[in-house]
Enzyme design. Structure first.
Site, PDB file in Angstrom:
ATOM      1  N   ARG A  61       0.838  -1.200   0.000  1.00  0.00           N
ATOM      2  CA  ARG A  61       0.000   0.000   0.000  1.00  0.00           C
ATOM      3  C   ARG A  61       0.874   1.250   0.000  1.00  0.00           C
ATOM      4  NH1 ARG A  61      -3.422   2.399   4.822  1.00  0.00           N
ATOM      5  NH2 ARG A  61      -4.877   3.740   3.695  1.00  0.00           N
ATOM      6  N   HIS A  65       0.706   4.209  -2.719  1.00  0.00           N
ATOM      7  CA  HIS A  65       0.461   5.602  -2.352  1.00  0.00           C
ATOM      8  C   HIS A  65       1.637   6.497  -2.739  1.00  0.00           C
ATOM      9  CE1 HIS A  65      -3.011   5.204   0.762  1.00  0.00           C
ATOM     10  NE2 HIS A  65      -3.153   4.341  -0.227  1.00  0.00           N
ATOM     11  N   VAL A  69       1.666   9.872  -6.137  1.00  0.00           N
ATOM     12  CA  VAL A  69       1.910  11.296  -5.850  1.00  0.00           C
ATOM     13  C   VAL A  69       3.342  11.638  -6.256  1.00  0.00           C
ATOM     14  CG1 VAL A  69       1.829  13.113  -4.121  1.00  0.00           C
ATOM     15  CG2 VAL A  69       0.350  11.116  -3.885  1.00  0.00           C
ATOM     16  N   GLY A  71       5.010  10.493  -8.567  1.00  0.00           N
ATOM     17  CA  GLY A  71       5.746   9.333  -9.033  1.00  0.00           C
ATOM     18  C   GLY A  71       6.400   8.580  -7.879  1.00  0.00           C
ATOM     19  N   ASP A  73       8.901   8.158  -5.800  1.00  0.00           N
ATOM     20  CA  ASP A  73      10.100   8.912  -5.394  1.00  0.00           C
ATOM     21  C   ASP A  73      10.273   8.979  -3.875  1.00  0.00           C
ATOM     22  OD1 ASP A  73       8.068  10.627  -4.680  1.00  0.00           O
ATOM     23  OD2 ASP A  73       8.968  12.418  -5.570  1.00  0.00           O
ATOM     24  N   ASN A  92      -3.047   8.744   4.065  1.00  0.00           N
ATOM     25  CA  ASN A  92      -1.832   8.103   4.576  1.00  0.00           C
ATOM     26  C   ASN A  92      -1.775   7.985   6.098  1.00  0.00           C
ATOM     27  OD1 ASN A  92      -0.600   7.624   2.048  1.00  0.00           O
ATOM     28  ND2 ASN A  92       0.075   9.755   1.942  1.00  0.00           N
ATOM     29  N   HIS A 190      -6.083  -6.022  -2.531  1.00  0.00           N
ATOM     30  CA  HIS A 190      -6.950  -6.024  -1.355  1.00  0.00           C
ATOM     31  C   HIS A 190      -7.243  -7.442  -0.865  1.00  0.00           C
ATOM     32  CE1 HIS A 190      -8.806  -1.732  -2.038  1.00  0.00           C
ATOM     33  NE2 HIS A 190      -7.522  -1.705  -1.704  1.00  0.00           N
TER      34      HIS A 190
END
Length: 325
Positions: A61, A65, A69, A71, A73, A92, A190
């Protein structure tokens, strides 16, 4: 003069082409600069994940996540400073595994200071944790560099929410270069993990703001959840398995829950509201586990390449929670 300028432009383009070629992700990126890096990560995951198999879901996850956002990074790992960072955004707040990544980073830094990015550690640890719990293997080309910007508003706007409808899901995935097949396959993760009641309790108690229940959720399952699990809409401590009975097993159970209208989230139920995604859910459910693994691997490899920073972009953070000073 014109000829010289043209020649300079050609040289510049050639150099830029060479630079971009060498700046791509590749398997074994650290083979010379830190040859033990991937082994260190894999061994740490292997050593600890069997004692905490439930951590595999948070790690995959976290990877998801992070990539949605700016990429892949590692911007999800940055602490808030003068601004609110991604990790403090609503999507988050329930992400776990930050300490796990920090511990891996410290081991890798001890072996090769300033060489291996936090972004690559997330990608490798997510893969290794799934493999060590019996799930699919996928290739993880490396060479990602770490971002220096982390913004909670961007996380809120770009990470699909549990209450997202199909149109929102399609848009957010398309924004990252992912298609409907990727949506169905990545949702398949999931099949492992848990959720807290408040992530879906509106479906049980106040779906349209009138004290009603989501009609797309199986009524028997909803009653069971209200009776034995989420006894009120504000319960933010009780945990519920996303794939009851096999939350630690990476299998086809999630798709079985979805077709029974027992997916916990509106975003799960949304897969049945579109003919393409509904057909794909049934296709994977009726196919072999090996086929699901193979197709899942393709999608998550694709996700792992989203807007990566390579070459001289970004930096290699010394500590994953802070940009280098």
């Amino acid at each position: 003069m014109g000829g010289q300028s043209y020649f300079k432009v050609l040289i510049f383009c050639f150099v830029a082409l060479i630079a971009s070629t060498h700046a791509q992700l590749k398997l074994g990126f650290y083979a010379k600069s830190c040859p033990k890096a991937e082994k260190i990560i894999a061994e740490f995951v292997h050593e600890h994940i069997h004692n905490a198999p439930s951590l595999a879901a948070p790690l995959i996850r976290m990877h998801f996540h992070d990539c949605f956002v700016r990429g892949c990074d590692a911007s999800v790992l940055l602490n808030s400073t003068t601004n609110q960072a991604e990790k403090d955004a609503p999507p988050n707040l329930t992400v776990r595994g930050f300490d796990f990544i920090d511990r891996i980073k410290s081991l890798v830094e001890a072996e090769c200071p300033g060489v291996v990015s936090c972004a690559d550690i997330i990608a490798l640890a997510a893969r290794d944790s799934i493999v060590h719990t019996g799930g699919p293997f996928w290739k993880v080309p490396t060479g990602r560099r770490d971002g220096v910007i982390s913004n909670n508003i961007e996380a809120t706007n770009n990470i699909p929410a549990p209450f997202s409808n199909f149109t929102t899901l399609q848009t957010l995935f398309a924004n990252q270069g992912l298609d409907l097949k990727d949506l169905v396959l990545l949702s398949g993760a999931h099949t492992i993990g848990i959720s807290i009641c408040t992530s879906f309790s509106d479906r049980l108690y106040n779906f349209t703001g009138k004290g009603d229940q989501d009609p797309s959720l199986d009524s028997e399952y909803a009653t069971n959840l209200k009776t034995f699990k989420c006894k009120n809409i504000k319960d933010n401590t009780t945990i519920v398995e996303m794939d009851p009975g096999s939350r630690n097993t990476f299998d086809l159970g999630y798709y079985r829950q979805v077709v029974k209208r027992r997916g916990l989230f509106q975003s799960d139920a949304a897969l049945l509201t579109n003919s393409v995604t509904k057909s794909l859910v049934n296709e994977f459910l009726q196919g072999s586990l090996e086929n699901f693994y193979s197709e899942f691997a393709k999608s998550i490899e694709k996700m792992g390449r989203i807007k990566v920073k390579t070459g001289t972009e970004g930096e290699i953070r010394k500590h994953c929670a802070f940009v280098n000073s």
